[in-house]
Design an enzyme around this catalytic site. Structure first.
Site, PDB file in Angstrom:
ATOM      1  N   HIS A 449       8.167   7.141  -0.670  1.00 50.49           N
ATOM      2  CA  HIS A 449       9.060   5.992  -0.738  1.00 50.49           C
ATOM      3  C   HIS A 449       9.435   5.672  -2.180  1.00 50.49           C
ATOM      4  O   HIS A 449       8.679   5.052  -2.925  1.00 50.49           O
ATOM      5  CB  HIS A 449       8.390   4.778  -0.080  1.00 50.49           C
ATOM      6  CG  HIS A 449       9.228   3.543  -0.130  1.00 50.49           C
ATOM      7  ND1 HIS A 449       8.693   2.277  -0.212  1.00 50.49           N
ATOM      8  CD2 HIS A 449      10.581   3.372  -0.131  1.00 50.49           C
ATOM      9  CE1 HIS A 449       9.670   1.389  -0.246  1.00 50.49           C
ATOM     10  NE2 HIS A 449      10.815   2.029  -0.209  1.00 50.49           N
ATOM     11  N   ASN A 499       6.708  -3.507   0.240  1.00 47.22           N
ATOM     12  CA  ASN A 499       7.637  -4.261   1.088  1.00 47.22           C
ATOM     13  C   ASN A 499       6.896  -5.221   2.018  1.00 47.22           C
ATOM     14  O   ASN A 499       7.379  -6.318   2.307  1.00 47.22           O
ATOM     15  CB  ASN A 499       8.508  -3.306   1.901  1.00 47.22           C
ATOM     16  CG  ASN A 499       9.625  -2.715   1.075  1.00 47.22           C
ATOM     17  OD1 ASN A 499       9.906  -3.175  -0.029  1.00 47.22           O
ATOM     18  ND2 ASN A 499      10.270  -1.681   1.591  1.00 47.22           N
TER      19      ASN A 499
END
Length: 719
Positions: A449, A499
């Protein structure tokens, strides 16, 4: 010269001496007690047997000198010990500056901190003009100031304005820019570097002078009668940072003292303030983050040392959008051949153009030498068919954030690539374990990511799926390190780490707008806490459409229903996408944030009265924003998303800009006191709902009178 372990001294037939530094057992040259002691002995001998000229060089391909060894700085036990180390270094560099023959520092790669202070003590500097060469004094990023004369010599060399900019920002210059401002005397082309160095040294040995760039009338005035105005302007521009980062005003004081009272007084001011800063909480937090950064970049930090990463020579990036193109350009920039795969020729060409634009922009900004641009672009090809990808060592998927589409991509990749090729998804929230369902050898599948924009954001989450092998993790960690980023290995869970922790913070900010608090007030409170931008502006930067997808995925983690996913989805449907569409919670013109839109003010009441709080205390809005971050971070630690508290803090600072001087959310929690946080959250729970129920780990630690950085607490078993 006998008896030296790290330095080698040679003399040629011309009478020119070359002192070469190669710190044994270290990948980069750094100053430590042994290196400094040997340099002192070397200087003493050269004072007795003067050469025609003295050249200082590095014997390492990795660079010139990366500065003082931060680990040794961390081990300094007292202010007296720190002051002694400083004084010895200052005296040594003064002796080098006073040598009665030409001294030349020949620089390639990093020349930072104490390394640049050393080079400034030399009479002349030559630097290799490639993208690896960087010169700077980044000490303020560690919460300290240059302590070996950098605050005194740099202003004399480049002028007050340029010196203040470099020291207060901790910024670096390329060799070309350094030559423009007079920091180096020659920025030599890499192709003719050795020949150019030889001629430069011979000219200096022959007594020829060097013409340095002038500062013009304005520069001369500002370095003379206008210097007080320049310093006052620098102080004013720092604003609140003066309170958050005490090294900044301390650096200005040291520069000002030297300009007003002379070199010796300036050095004394360095010695006075350096120990005060070093043993303060800001420097301790920033140095800890620096050392953790180095730890995170080692494969052995994440898997057993016997795992050997697979060598990556060719990669396929599937998806030529903003993220895919950014990843492809990053890989190519670091020597990896890349195929950018798209579903048709038109999209493939569009993706390749994005790569070209990013590379050209890097050259324009001096990050990349212009002659290297063509070399980077030659490594990237774009394709609409699968035939060109079969020999890739790694595949990185960066298509639209839809599980069914991503699974189709991995099915194709698994069929066409070799069985040992590593497969990675750049998903920001989807479960990596589910994406690996049905592919052969699921152990080779993981998440990778990257954060947007790829070329700026340093953190990369390496996501371990349920069946991901250690060999795959080792390979991806090494790949992230190779391309200049910093890896953090996390378990496969909703939102992964960053996140997941960030969502409750942004969710609470939007809830506050719904409660009637103006968005600009909320963002101002976040920035006053130390965040680089407010949560609503951050949502605009991320993209409201992307944030809406993440909110839908992570909304299930909230303790009570949230209006935020639907609000973001509505904004996205109506075209309020944030910065990329020119409007979101704020309007944007030429990339700059403007006035708040109706989404940040609609339904709001008058701003709440300014809340007077004691220094160091949080306002009500700040607590509403911060406590969800701390709570979710505690859940991630308890559930085994990561193993240790430092990983949470490091990832949040690097991935979101969480106030670095505070050390991260869990360091901040320890500083506030966990019992106090739990008590205040329980009060918020009574009025606002279940999302403020303290996390089990948070409650346990508070009850035990411990913090996150106490001896490792007993965590719940993860199945």
């Amino acid at each position: 010269m006998n008896g030296l372990q790290h330095w080698r001294l040679d003399r040629d037939s011309r009478g020119v001496a070359t002192a070469t530094l190669d710190v044994q057992g270290a990948p980069l040259n750094v100053f430590n007690d042994e290196v400094a002691g040997e340099l002192r002995s070397l200087v003493e001998r050269l004072e007795q047997e003067p050469p025609r000229a003295l050249v200082f060089r590095s014997g390492k391909p990795s660079g010139f000198l990366a500065g003082a060894d931060v680990r040794q700085i961390r081990k300094l036990a007292s202010a007296r010990e720190a002051r002694t180390v400083q004084e010895l270094g200052q005296q040594l560099f003064d002796r080098i500056e006073g040598l009665p023959f030409p001294t030349i520092a020949v620089i390639h790669g990093p020349c930072l901190g104490g390394g640049l202070e050393f080079a400034l003590a030399c009479q002349f500097r030559v630097a290799r003009a490639d993208h690896q060469t960087k010169l700077g004094l980044p000490e303020v990023q560690l919460g300290i100031i240059p302590g070996w004369g950098g605050t005194q010599r740099l202003p004399r060399q480049v002028g007050i304005r340029q010196a203040l900019r470099m020291i207060l920002e901790g910024s670096t210059l390329t060799a070309t820019k350094a030559a423009t401002v007079g920091l180096v005397d020659l920025a030599a082309d890499p192709a003719s570097f050795e020949a150019d160095v030889e001629k430069f040294v011979e000219d200096r040995a022959a007594g020829l002078s060097v013409k340095r760039p002038g500062r013009g009338l304005v520069g001369s005035l500002l370095d003379g009668p206008g210097k007080g105005l320049v310093i006052a302007t620098a102080r004013r521009k720092l604003g609140r940072k003066i309170e958050d980062y005490p090294a900044l005003p301390a650096a200005i004081r040291a520069i000002e003292t030297g300009l007003r009272s002379g070199h010796a007084a300036g050095l004394a001011e360095e010695r006075e303030v350096f120990p005060q800063l070093l043993f303060g909480p800001v420097a301790q937090n920033l140095i800890e983050l620096f050392l953790r950064r180095e730890q995170a970049r080692r494969v052995s930090s994440w898997v057993s040392a016997d795992r050997v990463p697979q060598k990556i020579q060719k990669a396929v990036v599937v998806g030529g959008g903003v993220m895919g193109a950014g990843i492809a350009q990053l890989l190519a920039l670091n020597g990896i051949t890349v195929v950018l795969k798209e579903i048709n020729e038109e999209l493939a060409a569009s993706g390749l153009k994005k790569v070209t634009d990013l590379t050209t922009e890097a050259a324009t900004k001096g990050v990349l030498a212009r002659e290297q641009t063509a070399e980077v672009l030659r490594r990237v090809t774009a394709a609409a068919n699968w035939d060109t990808v079969t020999d890739a060592d790694v595949a990185i998927e960066a298509v639209v954030e839809r599980e069914e589409i991503k699974r189709t991509v991995f099915t194709e990749l698994a069929k066409r690539l070799q069985p040992d090729a590593v497969l990675a998804s750049n998903t920001s929230a989807l479960a990596v374990t589910r994406l690996a369902t049905g592919i052969a050898q699921p152990g080779r599948m993981a998440g990778l990511h990257f954060f947007n924009p790829v070329h700026r954001m340093q953190l990369v989450e390496v996501v371990r799926g349920r069946e991901t092998s250690d060999d795959t993790i080792a390979t991806l960690v090494e790949l992230v390190r190779k391309v200049g980023k910093v890896p953090v290995v996390v378990a496969d869970s909703p939102g992964f780490l960053v996140n997941r922790i960030l969502f409750p913070y942004m969710d609470e900010a939007v809830r506050r707008v719904c409660d009637g608090i103006p968005g600009r007030t909320i963002d101002a409170e976040a920035k006053a806490f130390g965040m680089p931008m407010g949560p609503l502006e951050l949502l605009d930067q991320v993209g409201i459409d992307v944030a809406a997808d993440v909110a839908t995925s992570l909304g299930q983690l909230s303790g009570d229903p949230s209006p935020v996913p639907e609000r973001l989805a509505t904004m996205a449907r109506e075209g309020w996408l944030g910065k990329k569409s020119g409007k979101g919670f704020y309007e944007y013109r030429d990339g700059s944030v403007g006035s708040p839109t109706r989404w940040a003010v609609e339904g709001t009441t008058a701003p709440p009265p300014h809340e007077q709080v004691a220094k160091g205390e949080l306002t009500k809005i700040q607590r509403r924003l911060l406590y969800p971050i701390i709570n979710e971070a505690a859940k991630c630690l308890d559930e085994g998303v990561v193993r240790e508290a430092w990983i949470v803090d490091f990832a949040m600072v690097l991935g979101t800009g969480f106030a670095p001087f505070r050390g991260g959310p869990l360091r901040t929690a320890d500083a506030i006191g966990l019992p106090r946080i739990v008590q205040e959250m329980q009060t918020l729970q009574q009025s606002l709902g279940q999302r403020f129920v303290p996390a089990p780990l948070l409650a346990r630690l508070a009850n035990d009178g411990r913090g996150f950085y106490d001896p490792r607490p007993q965590l719940q078993e993860v199945h």
